[in-house]
Design an enzyme around this catalytic site. Structure first.
Site, PDB file in Angstrom:
ATOM      1  N   ASP A 342       0.970  -1.188   0.281  1.00 24.00           N
ATOM      2  CA  ASP A 342       0.296  -0.764  -0.364  1.00 24.00           C
ATOM      3  C   ASP A 342       0.789   1.568  -0.265  1.00 24.00           C
ATOM      4  O   ASP A 342       2.019   0.976   0.091  1.00 24.00           O
ATOM      5  CB  ASP A 342      -0.937   0.052   0.951  1.00 24.00           C
ATOM      6  CG  ASP A 342      -0.117  -0.053   2.903  1.00 24.00           C
ATOM      7  OD1 ASP A 342       1.220  -0.107   2.904  1.00 24.00           O
ATOM      8  OD2 ASP A 342      -0.719   0.743   3.558  1.00 24.00           O
ATOM      9  N   ASP A 344       1.199   4.302   2.520  1.00 22.63           N
ATOM     10  CA  ASP A 344       1.477   4.840   3.378  1.00 22.63           C
ATOM     11  C   ASP A 344       1.380   6.619   3.621  1.00 22.63           C
ATOM     12  O   ASP A 344       2.008   7.006   3.462  1.00 22.63           O
ATOM     13  CB  ASP A 344       1.724   4.488   4.689  1.00 22.63           C
ATOM     14  CG  ASP A 344       1.638   3.331   3.969  1.00 22.63           C
ATOM     15  OD1 ASP A 344       0.511   2.560   5.326  1.00 22.63           O
ATOM     16  OD2 ASP A 344       2.655   2.443   4.809  1.00 22.63           O
ATOM     17  N   ASP A 433      -3.629   4.292   2.401  1.00 18.12           N
ATOM     18  CA  ASP A 433      -3.844   4.544   4.053  1.00 18.12           C
ATOM     19  C   ASP A 433      -3.179   6.077   4.249  1.00 18.12           C
ATOM     20  O   ASP A 433      -2.048   6.232   4.192  1.00 18.12           O
ATOM     21  CB  ASP A 433      -3.106   4.183   4.854  1.00 18.12           C
ATOM     22  CG  ASP A 433      -3.335   2.775   4.830  1.00 18.12           C
ATOM     23  OD1 ASP A 433      -4.262   2.458   4.577  1.00 18.12           O
ATOM     24  OD2 ASP A 433      -2.498   1.332   5.697  1.00 18.12           O
TER      25      ASP A 433
HETATM   26  N1  DCT Z   1       1.996   0.579  12.161  1.00 15.40           N
HETATM   27  C1  DCT Z   1       2.166   0.118  12.976  1.00 15.40           C
HETATM   28  N2  DCT Z   1       1.139  -0.675  13.895  1.00 15.40           N
HETATM   29  C2  DCT Z   1       0.018  -0.813  13.336  1.00 15.40           C
HETATM   30  C3  DCT Z   1      -0.177  -0.827  11.873  1.00 15.40           C
HETATM   31  C4  DCT Z   1       1.803  -0.270  11.030  1.00 15.40           C
HETATM   32  O1  DCT Z   1       3.274   0.259  13.813  1.00 15.40           O
HETATM   33  N3  DCT Z   1      -0.540  -1.690  13.649  1.00 15.40           N
HETATM   34  C5  DCT Z   1       3.369   1.107  11.589  1.00 15.40           C
HETATM   35  C6  DCT Z   1       5.091   0.045  10.833  1.00 15.40           C
HETATM   36  C7  DCT Z   1       4.560   0.038   9.089  1.00 15.40           C
HETATM   37  C8  DCT Z   1       3.531   0.950   8.994  1.00 15.40           C
HETATM   38  O2  DCT Z   1       2.895   1.634   9.809  1.00 15.40           O
HETATM   39  C9  DCT Z   1       3.414   0.961   7.669  1.00 15.40           C
HETATM   40  O3  DCT Z   1       2.085  -0.489   7.306  1.00 15.40           O
HETATM   41  P1  DCT Z   1       2.412  -1.143   6.591  1.00 15.40           P
HETATM   42  O4  DCT Z   1       1.826  -0.178   5.697  1.00 15.40           O
HETATM   43  O5  DCT Z   1       1.709  -2.458   7.514  1.00 15.40           O
HETATM   44  O6  DCT Z   1       3.659  -1.915   6.573  1.00 15.40           O
HETATM   45  P2  DCT Z   1       4.985  -0.738   5.235  1.00 15.40           P
HETATM   46  O7  DCT Z   1       6.333  -1.289   5.600  1.00 15.40           O
HETATM   47  O8  DCT Z   1       4.992   0.019   4.642  1.00 15.40           O
HETATM   48  O9  DCT Z   1       5.200  -2.562   4.559  1.00 15.40           O
HETATM   49  P3  DCT Z   1       4.425  -2.652   2.408  1.00 15.40           P
HETATM   50  O10 DCT Z   1       5.455  -2.151   1.983  1.00 15.40           O
HETATM   51  O11 DCT Z   1       4.233  -4.343   2.677  1.00 15.40           O
HETATM   52  O12 DCT Z   1       2.926  -1.130   2.987  1.00 15.40           O
HETATM   53 MG    MG Z   2       2.670   0.504   4.006  1.00 16.80          MG
END
Ligand code: DCT
Ligand code: MG
Length: 509
Positions: A342, A344, A433
């Site tokens: 995704d 963020d 997000d």
């Molecule tokens: N995060 C966290 N606790 C959560 C959800 C998210 O601390 N319950 C933090 C950690 C990473 C960040 O938010 C973004 O989450 P993701 O999009 O799930 O992770 P990502 O590292 O961006 O991985 P991806 O590349 O797969 O999106």
């Molecule tokens: Mg992410």
């Protein structure tokens, strides 16, 4: 960017001999009589040693010129515990077991605090087991770097340059399998092992290379040994062929499907998505319906050019409603990853009223809905409370207002090196997000949303166990001082925690 923590004490480069040549230093009052320091010159150099000795004396520490029986603490830089013992042996000095061997970071922290700080594990120099004093230090593959690896990911620099992918891929699979089976302890052990190996600056070639590396237990070492011998992990291979693992992996790849739903479908005997989709008696949430509808787009990962195009889209819309808003891409892309599941974003505004702040995500998503770009939208309202202490839970979700979206990204908005448009469809569905936070919490939210998850877990664990502080995405609370510690930047949060600053691209733990 250097954090305040990264300041070098004293000159590193050799300077023309002009200062300090007059000889004896001015006597200073000793304020801390319990400790007698000796600073090792080896690998530090005369000038820097003299500077540090003088500084420590000015701060009230007793520092000896020569190593004597009265010395209680030896401070060294760029030396391992074994190096120091070797040096002592060469001087014919027998080290008593009470003698502390400490890294320069301890002295640096003492200087900053103006008094002796508590000695933590990370300050102590590690003496390698079986260390052969006759061997040439650094002659082997990496051992010099293995010396002081912290058990906390927030004290390691983990770039995307992973020398141990064969091992970490296996650990990731084993951890995921444990997650599916709700074996939390084993899951955590594999995740920690993967994380520590990702930070190593060299590949593991033999079991000897694993000596002194924290977070490796018997089970994980057994997997490493298997891979060294066979080139692959039989345990991971078995998991990849496991019926339950395969089904859970497939089911949870649908947006909106978590462990509970996957479990239910597995128990019902389903093994493919088409079986599930064609069962008319199953009820799907709105999220799952969108997950099935845009499945192909959502499982193909988001590329960096696509993430940049989404970023433009988000910034244009946000600034249209709140001109002073700051929009920051967080998550994996901020850590330098080339793809993600995704995109963020963290949004804040220095000037917005609480009302304007609360309205923004609604306005932005309404605007996209009118343009036909909003394929899915779920806004979660804020439950943030100003004076609430940070959560004790390591994986707790934060309380900021946020929305989970699927946006329609037109290919025309993506700057590609060469056109790779799919036939027929002129757009791709992308998971986005958005998180909205109060301006004074921006640094905490940014740190929390940048990840990686393992890095965040260890930051909180470190704060709790090493600092008696509580950290989450909203705030940092010092339990000893009974007060919240404010911060305008991530650097300040690391400094509050007494940690060296770790850049976002070094947080791929
Ligand atoms: N995060 C966290 N606790 C959560 C959800 C998210 O601390 N319950 C933090 C950690 C990473 C960040 O938010 C973004 O989450 P993701 O999009 O799930 O992770 P990502 O590292 O961006 O991985 P991806 O590349 O797969 O999106
Ligand atoms: Mg992410």
């Amino acid at each position: 960017m250097d954090s305040p923590q990264a300041v070098q004490l004293g000159p590193r480069k050799k300077r023309p001999r002009q200062m300090g040549t007059s000889g004896a230093s001015i006597p200073h009052d000793v304020r801390f009589r319990d400790l007698v320091l000796f600073i090792l010159e080896k690998k530090m150099g005369t000038t820097r040693r003299a500077f540090l000795m003088d500084l420590a004396r000015r701060k009230g520490f007793r520092v000896e010129n020569e190593l004597s029986d009265s010395v209680t603490h030896i401070v060294a830089e760029n030396n391992t515990g074994s190096d120091v013992l070797e040096w002592l042996q060469l001087q014919n000095i027998k080290a008593s077991s009470e003698l502390e061997l400490l890294d320069i970071s301890w002295l640096t922290e003492c200087m900053r605090a103006g008094k002796p700080v508590e000695m933590m594990g990370r300050h102590q120099l590690v003496v390698r087991r079986n260390s052969s004093l006759s061997s040439v230090p650094g002659s082997q593959n990496g051992p010099a770097a293995v010396q002081r690896i912290s058990q906390y990911a927030c004290q390691r620099r983990t770039t995307l340059n992973n020398y141990n992918q064969v091992f970490t891929d296996a650990f990731d699979i084993l951890a995921e399998n444990d997650e599916f089976r709700e074996n939390e302890v084993s899951c955590l052990a594999f995740m920690r092992a993967a994380s520590v190996l990702k930070s190593l600056p060299f590949p593991i070639i033999s079991m000897k290379d694993t000596e002194g590396i924290p977070c490796l237990g018997d089970k994980t070492k057994c997997v490493i040994e298997g891979i060294i011998e066979d080139g692959e992990s039989s345990e991971a291979k078995a998991v990849l062929n496991d019926e339950r693992y395969k089904s859970f992996k497939l089911f949870t790849s649908v947006f909106g499907v978590g462990l509970k739903t996957a479990e239910k479908w597995f128990r019902m005997g389903y093994r493919t998505l088409s079986e599930i989709k064609s069962d008319k008696s199953l009820k799907f949430t709105q999220m799952q319906k969108a997950g099935f509808l845009y499945y192909e787009d959502l499982v193909s990962r988001v590329s960096r050019p696509e993430a940049e195009a989404v970023s433009m889209l988000v910034k244009e819309a946000v600034v249209a409603f709140l001109p002073d808003a700051l929009v920051t891409m967080t998550g994996g892309f901020r850590r330098g990853k080339m793809t993600g599941h995704d995109v963020d974003f963290l949004i804040t505004s220095p000037e917005a009223t609480e009302d304007e702040e609360q309205q923004l995500l609604h306005k932005v998503t309404d605007f996209w809905r009118q343009q036909g770009l909003l394929l899915y939208c779920d806004i979660i309202e804020s439950t943030f409370e100003k004076f609430k202490q940070p959560s004790r839970k390591v994986d707790a979700l934060d309380h900021f207002q946020k929305c989970f979206l699927i946006l329609k990204l037109h290919h025309g908005r993506v700057h590609r090196e060469k056109s790779s448009e799919q036939e027929g469809k002129s757009w791709k569905a992308i998971r986005v997000d958005l998180v909205m936070c109060p301006y004074d919490r921006w640094a905490f939210a940014l740190l929390g949303w940048t990840g990686s998850r393992q890095f965040e877990r260890d930051l909180r664990r470190y704060a709790t166990h090493e600092r008696k502080m509580m950290l989450d995405n909203h705030a940092l609370y010092d339990k000893t001082k009974r007060m919240f510690l404010e911060a305008e930047s991530e650097e300040e949060i690391f400094a509050h925690l007494g940690l060296d600053y770790i850049e976002p691209w070094e947080r791929n733990a």
